[in-house]
Scaffold this motif. Sequence first.
Motif, PDB file in Angstrom:
ATOM      1  N   HIS A  66       0.857  -1.185   0.000  1.00  0.00           N
ATOM      2  CA  HIS A  66       0.000   0.000   0.000  1.00  0.00           C
ATOM      3  C   HIS A  66       0.897   1.240   0.000  1.00  0.00           C
ATOM      4  O   HIS A  66       1.104   1.871   1.041  1.00  0.00           O
ATOM      5  N   PRO A  67       1.468   1.574  -1.160  1.00  0.00           N
ATOM      6  CA  PRO A  67       2.498   2.623  -1.230  1.00  0.00           C
ATOM      7  C   PRO A  67       2.008   3.980  -0.738  1.00  0.00           C
ATOM      8  O   PRO A  67       0.934   4.442  -1.099  1.00  0.00           O
ATOM      9  N   ARG A  68       2.836   4.604   0.088  1.00  0.00           N
ATOM     10  CA  ARG A  68       2.569   5.955   0.561  1.00  0.00           C
ATOM     11  C   ARG A  68       3.180   6.988  -0.383  1.00  0.00           C
ATOM     12  O   ARG A  68       2.645   8.089  -0.536  1.00  0.00           O
ATOM     13  N   TYR A  69       4.313   6.647  -1.008  1.00  0.00           N
ATOM     14  CA  TYR A  69       5.071   7.625  -1.787  1.00  0.00           C
ATOM     15  C   TYR A  69       4.907   7.443  -3.293  1.00  0.00           C
ATOM     16  O   TYR A  69       4.486   8.365  -3.987  1.00  0.00           O
ATOM     17  N   ILE A  70       5.263   6.276  -3.802  1.00  0.00           N
ATOM     18  CA  ILE A  70       5.274   6.058  -5.257  1.00  0.00           C
ATOM     19  C   ILE A  70       3.947   5.424  -5.666  1.00  0.00           C
ATOM     20  O   ILE A  70       3.636   4.297  -5.313  1.00  0.00           O
ATOM     21  N   GLU A  71       3.204   6.174  -6.448  1.00  0.00           N
ATOM     22  CA  GLU A  71       1.839   5.789  -6.801  1.00  0.00           C
ATOM     23  C   GLU A  71       1.785   5.280  -8.243  1.00  0.00           C
ATOM     24  O   GLU A  71       2.368   5.878  -9.154  1.00  0.00           O
ATOM     25  N   THR A  72       1.099   4.178  -8.448  1.00  0.00           N
ATOM     26  CA  THR A  72       0.841   3.677  -9.792  1.00  0.00           C
ATOM     27  C   THR A  72      -0.359   4.410 -10.380  1.00  0.00           C
ATOM     28  O   THR A  72      -1.422   4.479  -9.748  1.00  0.00           O
ATOM     29  N   VAL A  73      -0.175   4.992 -11.551  1.00  0.00           N
ATOM     30  CA  VAL A  73      -1.270   5.641 -12.263  1.00  0.00           C
ATOM     31  C   VAL A  73      -1.628   4.719 -13.420  1.00  0.00           C
ATOM     32  O   VAL A  73      -0.910   4.661 -14.428  1.00  0.00           O
ATOM     33  N   TYR A  74      -2.676   3.976 -13.250  1.00  0.00           N
ATOM     34  CA  TYR A  74      -2.989   2.898 -14.179  1.00  0.00           C
ATOM     35  C   TYR A  74      -3.207   3.423 -15.597  1.00  0.00           C
ATOM     36  O   TYR A  74      -3.896   4.407 -15.820  1.00  0.00           O
ATOM     37  N   GLY A  75      -2.536   2.750 -16.532  1.00  0.00           N
ATOM     38  CA  GLY A  75      -2.613   3.139 -17.928  1.00  0.00           C
ATOM     39  C   GLY A  75      -1.701   4.285 -18.303  1.00  0.00           C
ATOM     40  O   GLY A  75      -1.623   4.655 -19.474  1.00  0.00           O
ATOM     41  N   ALA A  76      -0.982   4.841 -17.307  1.00  0.00           N
ATOM     42  CA  ALA A  76      -0.121   6.000 -17.589  1.00  0.00           C
ATOM     43  C   ALA A  76       1.313   5.807 -17.113  1.00  0.00           C
ATOM     44  O   ALA A  76       2.256   6.139 -17.825  1.00  0.00           O
ATOM     45  N   GLY A  77       1.508   5.296 -15.899  1.00  0.00           N
ATOM     46  CA  GLY A  77       2.866   5.125 -15.394  1.00  0.00           C
ATOM     47  C   GLY A  77       2.914   5.259 -13.885  1.00  0.00           C
ATOM     48  O   GLY A  77       2.085   4.689 -13.173  1.00  0.00           O
ATOM     49  N   TYR A  78       3.872   6.057 -13.397  1.00  0.00           N
ATOM     50  CA  TYR A  78       4.070   6.216 -11.958  1.00  0.00           C
ATOM     51  C   TYR A  78       4.287   7.691 -11.628  1.00  0.00           C
ATOM     52  O   TYR A  78       4.739   8.475 -12.466  1.00  0.00           O
ATOM     53  N   ARG A  79       3.995   8.041 -10.377  1.00  0.00           N
ATOM     54  CA  ARG A  79       4.293   9.382  -9.905  1.00  0.00           C
ATOM     55  C   ARG A  79       4.604   9.325  -8.411  1.00  0.00           C
ATOM     56  O   ARG A  79       4.250   8.364  -7.716  1.00  0.00           O
ATOM     57  N   LEU A  80       5.295  10.351  -7.942  1.00  0.00           N
ATOM     58  CA  LEU A  80       5.519  10.516  -6.509  1.00  0.00           C
ATOM     59  C   LEU A  80       4.417  11.419  -5.980  1.00  0.00           C
ATOM     60  O   LEU A  80       4.209  12.528  -6.493  1.00  0.00           O
ATOM     61  N   LYS A  81       3.697  10.952  -4.976  1.00  0.00           N
ATOM     62  CA  LYS A  81       2.611  11.749  -4.427  1.00  0.00           C
ATOM     63  C   LYS A  81       3.155  13.069  -3.883  1.00  0.00           C
ATOM     64  O   LYS A  81       4.118  13.069  -3.100  1.00  0.00           O
ATOM     65  N   PRO A  82       2.591  14.180  -4.269  1.00  0.00           N
ATOM     66  CA  PRO A  82       3.092  15.480  -3.787  1.00  0.00           C
ATOM     67  C   PRO A  82       2.763  15.660  -2.319  1.00  0.00           C
ATOM     68  O   PRO A  82       1.871  15.040  -1.763  1.00  0.00           O
ATOM     69  N   ALA A  83       3.555  16.499  -1.672  1.00  0.00           N
ATOM     70  CA  ALA A  83       3.319  16.829  -0.262  1.00  0.00           C
ATOM     71  C   ALA A  83       3.498  18.326  -0.089  1.00  0.00           C
ATOM     72  O   ALA A  83       4.332  18.945  -0.742  1.00  0.00           O
ATOM     73  N   ASP A  84       2.747  18.906   0.813  1.00  0.00           N
ATOM     74  CA  ASP A  84       2.802  20.359   1.020  1.00  0.00           C
ATOM     75  C   ASP A  84       4.156  20.838   1.501  1.00  0.00           C
ATOM     76  O   ASP A  84       4.573  21.952   1.260  1.00  0.00           O
ATOM     77  N   ASP A  85       4.875  19.924   2.222  1.00  0.00           N
ATOM     78  CA  ASP A  85       6.145  20.352   2.804  1.00  0.00           C
ATOM     79  C   ASP A  85       7.334  19.932   1.966  1.00  0.00           C
ATOM     80  O   ASP A  85       8.449  19.910   2.442  1.00  0.00           O
ATOM     81  N   SER A  86       7.142  19.605   0.694  1.00  0.00           N
ATOM     82  CA  SER A  86       8.281  19.240  -0.156  1.00  0.00           C
ATOM     83  C   SER A  86       9.014  20.496  -0.563  1.00  0.00           C
ATOM     84  O   SER A  86       8.420  21.540  -0.787  1.00  0.00           O
ATOM     85  N   HIS A  87      10.335  20.371  -0.678  1.00  0.00           N
ATOM     86  CA  HIS A  87      11.123  21.519  -1.113  1.00  0.00           C
ATOM     87  C   HIS A  87      12.497  21.061  -1.573  1.00  0.00           C
ATOM     88  O   HIS A  87      12.931  19.961  -1.262  1.00  0.00           O
ATOM     89  N   SER A  88      13.141  21.911  -2.337  1.00  0.00           N
ATOM     90  CA  SER A  88      14.524  21.651  -2.771  1.00  0.00           C
ATOM     91  C   SER A  88      15.397  22.785  -2.257  1.00  0.00           C
ATOM     92  O   SER A  88      14.938  23.925  -2.188  1.00  0.00           O
ATOM     93  N   VAL A  89      16.633  22.448  -1.915  1.00  0.00           N
ATOM     94  CA  VAL A  89      17.579  23.477  -1.451  1.00  0.00           C
ATOM     95  C   VAL A  89      18.913  23.276  -2.126  1.00  0.00           C
ATOM     96  O   VAL A  89      19.205  22.201  -2.601  1.00  0.00           O
TER      97      VAL A  89
END
Length: 232
Positions: free
Chosen positions: A209-232
Amino acid sequence: MTTILVIDDVSNIRTLVASYLEGEGYHVLTAANGREGLEIVRQASPDLIILDIMMPELGGFEFMQALGEENATPVIMLTARIGESDKVRGLELGADDYVTKPFSMRELAARVKAVLRRSPHAKRVNNLVQLGDIILDKTARSVTVAGESKDLTPSEFSLLQTFLLEPGRVFSRLELLERVQGNAYEGYERTIDVHIRNLRAKIEPDPRHPRYIETVYGAGYRLKPADDSHSV
């Protein structure tokens, strides 16, 4: 100097591969079977392993099992077998790429360069990428999840980095193959499925039951976005 270990029971192949790669500027060690190869790994800690599957005295699959998950040395498997199931098995055991015999030396060298670019020995860039409790350090080529260090293969690291840089974006399997293997890839979509399964097993609290990497059926995969994501 980058050290490559070539493990193959056919002496002519060992000699040809070693000679070509030495001409490309690598330091090359060789072994005639998996048992010899394991000893060299323990003594010399090579940067990359080129591994034949069909060998006496510990074949390629058995070598990968003996190498263990704790060893993150990237592996390119050589196989005379053309069945997809054999390639998938190698990837499930932690291999980063595979080359089917017969192969050209230029192709092998291209695969070597591509895998090394993704490996912990690649040139490092000073920045972090964080999403929720996942932190990816490009400088150290390290990943922590909820403060726990995760030992990823180069392909798994490349996949996770791709997702983290664009959270929420859906990537097709073909796009992910290109990101992970560059221009030198064979277009087996199941290859990415194996890498995703291995990555989930390492970073997900419950891979079923993945929390992070989500299967998008018929399309591929994505990482579920989070409000506190950031890059530095």
